[in-house]
Scaffold this motif. Structure first.
Motif, PDB file in Angstrom:
ATOM      1  N   GLN A  31       0.764  -1.182   0.047  1.00 55.63           N
ATOM      2  CA  GLN A  31       0.143   0.101   0.177  1.00 55.63           C
ATOM      3  C   GLN A  31       0.758   1.546  -0.110  1.00 55.63           C
ATOM      4  OE1 GLN A  31      -3.148  -1.342   3.270  1.00 55.63           O
ATOM      5  NE2 GLN A  31      -4.179   0.056   2.241  1.00 55.63           N
ATOM      6  N   LEU A  32       1.920   1.286   0.933  1.00 60.29           N
ATOM      7  CA  LEU A  32       2.866   2.239   0.662  1.00 60.29           C
ATOM      8  C   LEU A  32       3.499   2.522  -0.793  1.00 60.29           C
ATOM      9  CD1 LEU A  32       4.178   4.514   2.322  1.00 60.29           C
ATOM     10  CD2 LEU A  32       5.928   2.749   3.167  1.00 60.29           C
ATOM     11  N   ASN A  33       3.901   1.716  -1.276  1.00 56.33           N
ATOM     12  CA  ASN A  33       4.443   1.684  -2.745  1.00 56.33           C
ATOM     13  C   ASN A  33       3.367   2.102  -3.626  1.00 56.33           C
ATOM     14  OD1 ASN A  33       7.096   0.618  -2.430  1.00 56.33           O
ATOM     15  ND2 ASN A  33       6.401  -1.426  -2.339  1.00 56.33           N
ATOM     16  N   ARG A  34       2.007   1.797  -3.351  1.00 54.67           N
ATOM     17  CA  ARG A  34       1.043   2.278  -4.184  1.00 54.67           C
ATOM     18  C   ARG A  34       1.209   3.614  -4.089  1.00 54.67           C
ATOM     19  NH1 ARG A  34      -4.542   3.369  -5.095  1.00 54.67           N
ATOM     20  NH2 ARG A  34      -5.227   2.086  -6.866  1.00 54.67           N
ATOM     21  N   ALA A  35       0.994   4.228  -2.683  1.00 59.40           N
ATOM     22  CA  ALA A  35       0.828   5.595  -2.451  1.00 59.40           C
ATOM     23  C   ALA A  35       1.874   6.392  -3.055  1.00 59.40           C
ATOM     24  CB  ALA A  35       0.818   5.883  -1.062  1.00 59.40           C
ATOM     25  N   ASN A  36       3.054   6.009  -3.161  1.00 56.97           N
ATOM     26  CA  ASN A  36       4.322   6.469  -3.537  1.00 56.97           C
ATOM     27  C   ASN A  36       4.127   6.442  -5.134  1.00 56.97           C
ATOM     28  OD1 ASN A  36       5.592   6.746  -1.240  1.00 56.97           O
ATOM     29  ND2 ASN A  36       6.727   4.823  -1.526  1.00 56.97           N
ATOM     30  N   ILE A  37       3.719   5.496  -5.795  1.00 53.99           N
ATOM     31  CA  ILE A  37       3.521   5.526  -7.370  1.00 53.99           C
ATOM     32  C   ILE A  37       2.356   6.512  -7.607  1.00 53.99           C
ATOM     33  CG2 ILE A  37       2.745   3.966  -9.365  1.00 53.99           C
ATOM     34  CD1 ILE A  37       3.776   1.644  -7.720  1.00 53.99           C
ATOM     35  N   LEU A  38       1.354   6.665  -6.970  1.00 52.83           N
ATOM     36  CA  LEU A  38       0.591   7.541  -7.148  1.00 52.83           C
ATOM     37  C   LEU A  38       0.932   9.041  -7.014  1.00 52.83           C
ATOM     38  CD1 LEU A  38      -2.596   5.797  -5.426  1.00 52.83           C
ATOM     39  CD2 LEU A  38      -2.473   6.191  -7.919  1.00 52.83           C
ATOM     40  N   GLN A  39       1.866   9.153  -6.010  1.00 46.05           N
ATOM     41  CA  GLN A  39       2.462  10.588  -5.742  1.00 46.05           C
ATOM     42  C   GLN A  39       3.358  10.791  -7.136  1.00 46.05           C
ATOM     43  OE1 GLN A  39       3.831  10.814  -1.870  1.00 46.05           O
ATOM     44  NE2 GLN A  39       4.728  12.764  -2.183  1.00 46.05           N
ATOM     45  N   MET A  40       4.158   9.766  -7.317  1.00 52.25           N
ATOM     46  CA  MET A  40       5.014  10.054  -8.549  1.00 52.25           C
ATOM     47  C   MET A  40       4.117  10.452  -9.832  1.00 52.25           C
ATOM     48  SD  MET A  40       7.703   7.372  -7.818  1.00 52.25           S
ATOM     49  CE  MET A  40       8.974   7.548  -8.812  1.00 52.25           C
ATOM     50  N   ALA A  41       2.989   9.603 -10.053  1.00 53.23           N
ATOM     51  CA  ALA A  41       2.466   9.850 -11.260  1.00 53.23           C
ATOM     52  C   ALA A  41       1.832  11.361 -11.398  1.00 53.23           C
ATOM     53  CB  ALA A  41       1.244   8.757 -11.302  1.00 53.23           C
ATOM     54  N   PHE A  42       1.406  11.772 -10.083  1.00 53.16           N
ATOM     55  CA  PHE A  42       0.940  13.220  -9.884  1.00 53.16           C
ATOM     56  C   PHE A  42       1.863  14.009 -10.277  1.00 53.16           C
ATOM     57  CE2 PHE A  42       0.815  16.964  -7.285  1.00 53.16           C
ATOM     58  CZ  PHE A  42      -0.097  17.617  -7.701  1.00 53.16           C
ATOM     59  N   GLY A  43       3.195  13.910  -9.835  1.00 51.58           N
ATOM     60  CA  GLY A  43       4.325  14.648 -10.052  1.00 51.58           C
ATOM     61  C   GLY A  43       4.584  14.896 -11.433  1.00 51.58           C
ATOM     62  N   LYS A  44       4.622  13.902 -12.255  1.00 52.06           N
ATOM     63  CA  LYS A  44       4.709  13.612 -13.655  1.00 52.06           C
ATOM     64  C   LYS A  44       3.663  14.195 -14.493  1.00 52.06           C
ATOM     65  CE  LYS A  44       6.076  10.897 -17.512  1.00 52.06           C
ATOM     66  NZ  LYS A  44       6.437   9.595 -18.178  1.00 52.06           N
ATOM     67  N   THR A  45       2.419  14.000 -14.073  1.00 50.96           N
ATOM     68  CA  THR A  45       1.188  14.556 -14.970  1.00 50.96           C
ATOM     69  C   THR A  45       0.412  15.707 -14.335  1.00 50.96           C
ATOM     70  OG1 THR A  45      -0.276  13.068 -13.735  1.00 50.96           O
ATOM     71  CG2 THR A  45       0.767  12.079 -15.595  1.00 50.96           C
ATOM     72  N   GLY A  46       0.297  16.066 -13.124  1.00 53.97           N
ATOM     73  CA  GLY A  46      -0.165  16.973 -12.526  1.00 53.97           C
ATOM     74  C   GLY A  46      -1.643  16.849 -12.383  1.00 53.97           C
ATOM     75  N   ASP A  47      -2.040  15.298 -12.725  1.00 55.69           N
ATOM     76  CA  ASP A  47      -3.422  15.077 -12.536  1.00 55.69           C
ATOM     77  C   ASP A  47      -3.606  14.641 -10.980  1.00 55.69           C
ATOM     78  OD1 ASP A  47      -5.841  13.425 -12.535  1.00 55.69           O
ATOM     79  OD2 ASP A  47      -5.283  12.189 -14.201  1.00 55.69           O
ATOM     80  N   ARG A  48      -4.408  15.551 -10.516  1.00 52.68           N
ATOM     81  CA  ARG A  48      -4.985  15.701  -8.976  1.00 52.68           C
ATOM     82  C   ARG A  48      -5.846  14.221  -9.007  1.00 52.68           C
ATOM     83  NH1 ARG A  48      -3.374  20.346  -7.079  1.00 52.68           N
ATOM     84  NH2 ARG A  48      -4.538  20.324  -5.100  1.00 52.68           N
ATOM     85  N   ASP A  49      -6.399  13.653  -9.653  1.00 53.88           N
ATOM     86  CA  ASP A  49      -7.035  12.368  -9.192  1.00 53.88           C
ATOM     87  C   ASP A  49      -5.753  11.570  -8.744  1.00 53.88           C
ATOM     88  OD1 ASP A  49      -9.649  12.867  -9.927  1.00 53.88           O
ATOM     89  OD2 ASP A  49      -9.201  12.069 -12.059  1.00 53.88           O
ATOM     90  N   TYR A  50      -4.605  11.370  -9.337  1.00 57.19           N
ATOM     91  CA  TYR A  50      -3.707  10.536  -8.823  1.00 57.19           C
ATOM     92  C   TYR A  50      -3.197  11.040  -7.341  1.00 57.19           C
ATOM     93  CZ  TYR A  50      -2.340   8.507 -13.208  1.00 57.19           C
ATOM     94  OH  TYR A  50      -2.268   7.783 -14.359  1.00 57.19           O
ATOM     95  N   LEU A  51      -3.172  12.424  -7.156  1.00 59.01           N
ATOM     96  CA  LEU A  51      -2.833  13.059  -5.860  1.00 59.01           C
ATOM     97  C   LEU A  51      -3.965  12.616  -4.852  1.00 59.01           C
ATOM     98  CD1 LEU A  51      -1.387  15.001  -3.992  1.00 59.01           C
ATOM     99  CD2 LEU A  51      -2.928  16.880  -4.953  1.00 59.01           C
ATOM    100  N   LYS A  52      -5.144  12.644  -5.312  1.00 61.68           N
ATOM    101  CA  LYS A  52      -6.274  12.375  -4.337  1.00 61.68           C
ATOM    102  C   LYS A  52      -6.247  10.860  -3.923  1.00 61.68           C
ATOM    103  CE  LYS A  52      -9.389  15.941  -5.921  1.00 61.68           C
ATOM    104  NZ  LYS A  52     -10.667  16.110  -7.027  1.00 61.68           N
ATOM    105  N   LYS A  53      -5.954  10.122  -4.663  1.00 60.03           N
ATOM    106  CA  LYS A  53      -5.828   8.397  -4.708  1.00 60.03           C
ATOM    107  C   LYS A  53      -4.614   8.442  -3.667  1.00 60.03           C
ATOM    108  CE  LYS A  53      -8.124   7.036  -8.672  1.00 60.03           C
ATOM    109  NZ  LYS A  53      -7.998   6.489 -10.012  1.00 60.03           N
ATOM    110  N   ALA A  54      -3.792   9.173  -3.874  1.00 60.13           N
ATOM    111  CA  ALA A  54      -2.393   8.798  -3.000  1.00 60.13           C
ATOM    112  C   ALA A  54      -2.526   9.412  -1.390  1.00 60.13           C
ATOM    113  CB  ALA A  54      -1.359   9.781  -3.436  1.00 60.13           C
ATOM    114  N   ILE A  55      -3.349  10.406  -1.165  1.00 58.16           N
ATOM    115  CA  ILE A  55      -3.656  10.781   0.141  1.00 58.16           C
ATOM    116  C   ILE A  55      -4.614   9.777   0.500  1.00 58.16           C
ATOM    117  CG2 ILE A  55      -5.035  12.720   1.174  1.00 58.16           C
ATOM    118  CD1 ILE A  55      -3.810  14.394  -0.741  1.00 58.16           C
ATOM    119  N   GLN A  56      -5.505   9.306  -0.036  1.00 54.07           N
ATOM    120  CA  GLN A  56      -6.589   8.229   0.351  1.00 54.07           C
ATOM    121  C   GLN A  56      -5.674   7.090   0.821  1.00 54.07           C
ATOM    122  OE1 GLN A  56      -9.126   7.781  -2.860  1.00 54.07           O
ATOM    123  NE2 GLN A  56     -10.525   9.314  -2.283  1.00 54.07           N
ATOM    124  N   GLU A  57      -4.894   6.659   0.109  1.00 50.95           N
ATOM    125  CA  GLU A  57      -3.812   5.589   0.289  1.00 50.95           C
ATOM    126  C   GLU A  57      -3.054   5.751   1.785  1.00 50.95           C
ATOM    127  OE1 GLU A  57      -3.714   1.708  -0.297  1.00 50.95           O
ATOM    128  OE2 GLU A  57      -4.260   2.639  -2.019  1.00 50.95           O
TER     129      GLU A  57
END
Length: 196
Positions: A31-57
């Protein structure tokens, strides 16, 4: 994840999570890896859906492990850095700091979050302690630490010290530092060098 194929990485980490339903510790690591991946995806794309999912995780992990310093620290940083919820970020950062007051990364996050909450004086003190801790641990402080120091010094009206910190950040910036960070720090150097 290493090749920045974040959606593919999420498919695999989700499969790992499903396979570890009987091993709570392994599941939390995934789950921690998943949150990190989502955070990295947000950093690359700026897509706030990734950010929201990372925060939820991260918040989901905290439900099970409310004193997990890594999660508290990561969550505090992402909430403050994105401006999502700086007061909640302060709560998480303070909890991480209280658990590990001698950890340089935790000190950096706590100082940065204090700055984002408008407390530049205390942020400066904490960030200086972070820098000292990195030196004591014989580890080069990351570029972001010097950037945070620069931001804090600027807020305190100490432009010469801010410029020194930003220049040091640029000296340390290698191929692992994102172009966005390098551009942001370079812009700060130019701004201060030209007398604003």
């Amino acid at each position: 994840r290493m090749s920045e194929e974040y959606n593919k990485a999420l498919v695999y980490v989700d499969a790992c999570i499903r396979l570890t339903t009987d091993n709570e510790q392994a599941k939390l690591i995934y789950q921690l890896n998943r949150a990190n991946i989502l955070q990295m995806a947000f950093g690359k794309t700026g897509d706030r859906d990734y950010l929201k999912k990372a925060i939820q995780e991260y918040e989901s992990i905290l439900q099970k492990q409310p004193t997990n310093v890594t999660v508290l620290n990561n969550l505090a940083y992402v909430l403050a850095d994105t401006g999502m919820d700086v007061s909640k970020a302060l709560d998480y950062a303070k909890r991480a700091y209280e658990a590990l007051p001698g950890n340089a990364n935790v000190l950096d996050t706590y100082g940065y979050v204090l700055l984002k909450n408008g407390n530049a004086k205390q942020a400066d003190e904490v960030l200086q302690r972070a820098l000292q801790q990195f030196e004591q641990d014989k580890i080069n402080a990351p570029v972001e630490v010097y950037e945070h120091i620069g931001l804090t010094k600027e807020k305190l009206g100490q432009d010469a010290e801010a410029l020194t910190a930003y220049k040091r950040a640029l000296e340390l910036a290698d191929e692992n530092v994102s172009k966005d960070v390098k551009d942001r720090v370079s812009a700060s150097v130019e701004r201060l060098s030209s007398g604003r």
